[in-house]
Design a protein around this motif. Structure first.
Motif, mmCIF file in Angstrom:
data_model
loop_
_atom_site.group_PDB
_atom_site.id
_atom_site.type_symbol
_atom_site.label_atom_id
_atom_site.label_comp_id
_atom_site.label_asym_id
_atom_site.label_seq_id
_atom_site.Cartn_x
_atom_site.Cartn_y
_atom_site.Cartn_z
ATOM 1 N N LYS A 158 0.816 -1.155 0.173
ATOM 2 C CA LYS A 158 0.112 -0.089 -0.282
ATOM 3 C C LYS A 158 0.579 1.132 -0.456
ATOM 4 O O LYS A 158 2.490 1.027 0.397
ATOM 5 C CB LYS A 158 -0.694 0.123 1.516
ATOM 6 C CG LYS A 158 0.322 -0.456 2.675
ATOM 7 C CD LYS A 158 -1.299 0.148 3.784
ATOM 8 C CE LYS A 158 -0.322 -0.080 4.955
ATOM 9 N NZ LYS A 158 -2.123 -0.148 6.058
ATOM 10 N N LYS A 159 0.134 2.742 -0.328
ATOM 11 C CA LYS A 159 0.797 3.614 -0.209
ATOM 12 C C LYS A 159 1.194 4.103 1.300
ATOM 13 O O LYS A 159 0.980 3.956 2.519
ATOM 14 C CB LYS A 159 -0.435 4.347 -0.612
ATOM 15 C CG LYS A 159 0.601 6.061 -1.232
ATOM 16 C CD LYS A 159 -0.376 7.051 -1.422
ATOM 17 C CE LYS A 159 0.193 8.431 -1.213
ATOM 18 N NZ LYS A 159 -1.070 9.195 -1.896
ATOM 19 N N PRO A 160 2.877 4.123 0.952
ATOM 20 C CA PRO A 160 3.688 4.295 2.803
ATOM 21 C C PRO A 160 2.992 5.584 3.810
ATOM 22 O O PRO A 160 2.353 6.313 3.012
ATOM 23 C CB PRO A 160 4.534 4.328 2.016
ATOM 24 C CG PRO A 160 5.449 3.435 1.163
ATOM 25 C CD PRO A 160 4.178 4.036 0.177
ATOM 26 N N THR A 161 2.959 4.854 4.644
ATOM 27 C CA THR A 161 2.510 6.253 5.815
ATOM 28 C C THR A 161 3.941 6.958 6.647
ATOM 29 O O THR A 161 3.220 7.534 7.392
ATOM 30 C CB THR A 161 1.011 5.619 7.300
ATOM 31 O OG1 THR A 161 1.652 4.729 7.405
ATOM 32 C CG2 THR A 161 0.110 4.996 6.176
ATOM 33 N N ARG A 162 4.491 5.936 5.723
ATOM 34 C CA ARG A 162 6.239 6.201 6.453
ATOM 35 C C ARG A 162 7.059 6.042 5.929
ATOM 36 O O ARG A 162 6.782 5.671 5.022
ATOM 37 C CB ARG A 162 6.226 5.612 8.457
ATOM 38 C CG ARG A 162 5.700 4.984 9.180
ATOM 39 C CD ARG A 162 6.220 4.922 10.640
ATOM 40 N NE ARG A 162 7.042 5.678 10.815
ATOM 41 C CZ ARG A 162 7.203 6.934 11.478
ATOM 42 N NH1 ARG A 162 5.748 6.861 12.067
ATOM 43 N NH2 ARG A 162 7.772 7.971 11.570
ATOM 44 N N ALA A 163 7.788 7.553 5.973
ATOM 45 C CA ALA A 163 8.702 7.451 4.872
ATOM 46 C C ALA A 163 10.313 7.854 5.100
ATOM 47 O O ALA A 163 9.834 8.783 6.135
ATOM 48 C CB ALA A 163 9.207 8.608 3.295
ATOM 49 N N LEU A 164 11.853 8.002 4.780
ATOM 50 C CA LEU A 164 12.304 8.918 5.282
ATOM 51 C C LEU A 164 13.257 9.651 4.389
ATOM 52 O O LEU A 164 13.463 8.217 3.192
ATOM 53 C CB LEU A 164 13.351 7.182 5.795
ATOM 54 C CG LEU A 164 14.710 8.449 6.516
ATOM 55 C CD1 LEU A 164 14.961 9.222 7.284
ATOM 56 C CD2 LEU A 164 15.368 6.847 6.672
ATOM 57 N N LEU A 165 12.979 10.438 3.715
ATOM 58 C CA LEU A 165 14.637 10.968 2.848
ATOM 59 C C LEU A 165 15.715 11.513 3.505
ATOM 60 O O LEU A 165 15.551 11.923 4.612
ATOM 61 C CB LEU A 165 13.874 12.304 2.560
ATOM 62 C CG LEU A 165 14.038 12.666 0.983
ATOM 63 C CD1 LEU A 165 13.430 14.136 0.959
ATOM 64 C CD2 LEU A 165 15.992 13.317 1.086
ATOM 65 N N TYR A 166 16.926 10.654 3.195
ATOM 66 C CA TYR A 166 18.314 11.083 3.683
ATOM 67 C C TYR A 166 19.128 11.111 2.450
ATOM 68 O O TYR A 166 19.318 10.968 1.280
ATOM 69 C CB TYR A 166 18.584 9.390 4.548
ATOM 70 C CG TYR A 166 18.970 8.480 4.195
ATOM 71 C CD1 TYR A 166 20.094 7.942 3.447
ATOM 72 C CD2 TYR A 166 18.309 7.327 4.361
ATOM 73 C CE1 TYR A 166 20.178 7.011 3.288
ATOM 74 C CE2 TYR A 166 18.123 6.758 3.270
ATOM 75 C CZ TYR A 166 19.433 5.961 2.342
ATOM 76 O OH TYR A 166 19.735 4.765 2.532
#
Length: 364
Positions: A158-166
């Motif tokens: 599913k479409k993520p409800t959490r993400a990380l940009l680094y």
């Protein structure tokens, strides 16, 4: 660029935590193996939105075992470089093009939107913090690797409800082991890099990991890289991870620099775009985006109409092609003079290192 209504982190909120134990800077090693002291991390959740950007000491990430980027490839990355000029100024080469491409890839991956200008300013600050890592050499640079991953702690697709940009930084010498030698390519239509309606025009890890098998088969055939073909007519698309250019006398007897068009299966490379814009400014020959098939290349080689063939990309910049192995034949590509390749490489590096003033660079 994202508009002002796009919920995004702000560079003005950037928090900087400096390392208490800076690393000793080693000699420049293999590409992507030596990393700087700090990294940029920005977390997002559907519930809280974007958190404040953080520059912190370089270190491992902590991820849930069900992380969606690990199971379903919901991730993407970018790559550009910081150069130390002869004037000791640090410059980024056309970084907003990378930011825009990253935003496009994020939309395709169902990852959250962000303001490209705000991210670029955070990256500029990261490079500023680790500026001593930028080599004092016009043969090396600092590679900037922004990465965006879904961190949804669930096995549901599913479409993520959490993400990380680094963002991490790595010293960069030559991408290939040798600078001067032309690369050899293996062309076999049984492998396809990308297809219409797919993600070939986005910079996603899945486009690269699945290429390894073909890459090693190319090495078994005595070649360094794969020349990716597409369709029943064996259209030339990319070479390894590079865009492809052919300098030739075309079927109409005209001198032409040609590269495959951006039709959804070609990555819109920043170096590619720069070469097109630069050579069009010269106005010395036709510069076109057009389909090129292996039959056309073979015919041109037999008729001695090929001048040069080369790949382009951020990591390698310009790489001449010397041989193509195709249907049992070893096709020799003229490259001894490499006048156009050398000229393009010089003009681009003069811009990147500040010897030629140009609005394509951003000062750090």
């Amino acid at each position: 660029m994202a508009d002002s209504s796009t919920p995004s982190f702000k560079a003005a909120d950037l928090v900087i935590q400096l390392t208490s134990s800076p690393k000793t800077k080693p000699d420049i090693g293999d590409f992507g193996t030596v990393f700087t002291d700090h990294m940029l991390v920005i977390e997002w959740s559907l519930a809280e939105g974007w958190e404040a950007p953080l520059i912190r000491p370089f270190g491992n990430l902590s991820l849930h075992p069900a992380c969606s980027s690990l199971h379903y490839g919901i991730q993407l990355f970018e790559g550009f470089k910081a150069y130390r000029g002869d004037d000791d100024q640090l410059r980024l080469f056309r970084p907003m093009l990378n930011m825009n491409r990253m935003a496009k890839s994020a939309k395709r991956a169902c990852l959250p939107a962000f303001d490209q200008a705000e991210l670029l300013e955070c990256i500029r600050r990261l490079v500023e913090v680790d500026q001593d890592w930028v080599p004092h050499s016009d043969l090396a640079s600092l590679y900037v690797r922004p990465t965006f991953i879904g961190t949804e702690p669930s096995l549901g697709l599913k479409k993520p409800t959490r993400a990380l940009l680094y963002v991490i930084l790595s010293q960069a010498g030559f991408y290939f082991k040798t600078k001067a030698e032309a690369v050899s390519l293996w062309a076999d239509p049984k492998f396809t890099r990308a297809w219409k309606g797919g993600t070939g025009d986005c910079k996603m890890g899945g486009n690269y990991g699945c290429s390894l098998s073909a890459q090693y088969e190319a090495e078994d055939h005595g070649c360094q890289q794969v020349l990716w073909l597409y369709g029943d007519d064996h259209q030339i698309t990319e070479a390894g991870t590079m865009n492809v250019f052919l300098h030739w006398i075309n079927e109409n007897g005209e001198e032409e620099l040609a590269t495959p068009p951006l039709d959804g299966i070609i990555l819109p490379g920043v170096t590619r775009q720069s070469i097109l814009e630069l050579t069009r400014q010269w106005g010395e020959f036709e510069v076109t985006e057009r389909y090129i098939t292996m039959d056309q290349l073979c015919s041109a080689l037999k008729q001695q109409r090929v001048k040069e063939m080369f790949g382009s990309g951020t990591a390698c910049m310009i790489c001449p092609v010397g041989h193509v192995v195709y249907q049992g034949e070893n096709l020799h590509i003229p490259h001894q003079d490499a006048q156009l390749t050398s000229r393009i490489a010089k003009e681009l590096t003069d811009i990147q290192y500040g010897r030629t003033p140009c609005d394509w660079t951003l000062l750090v």
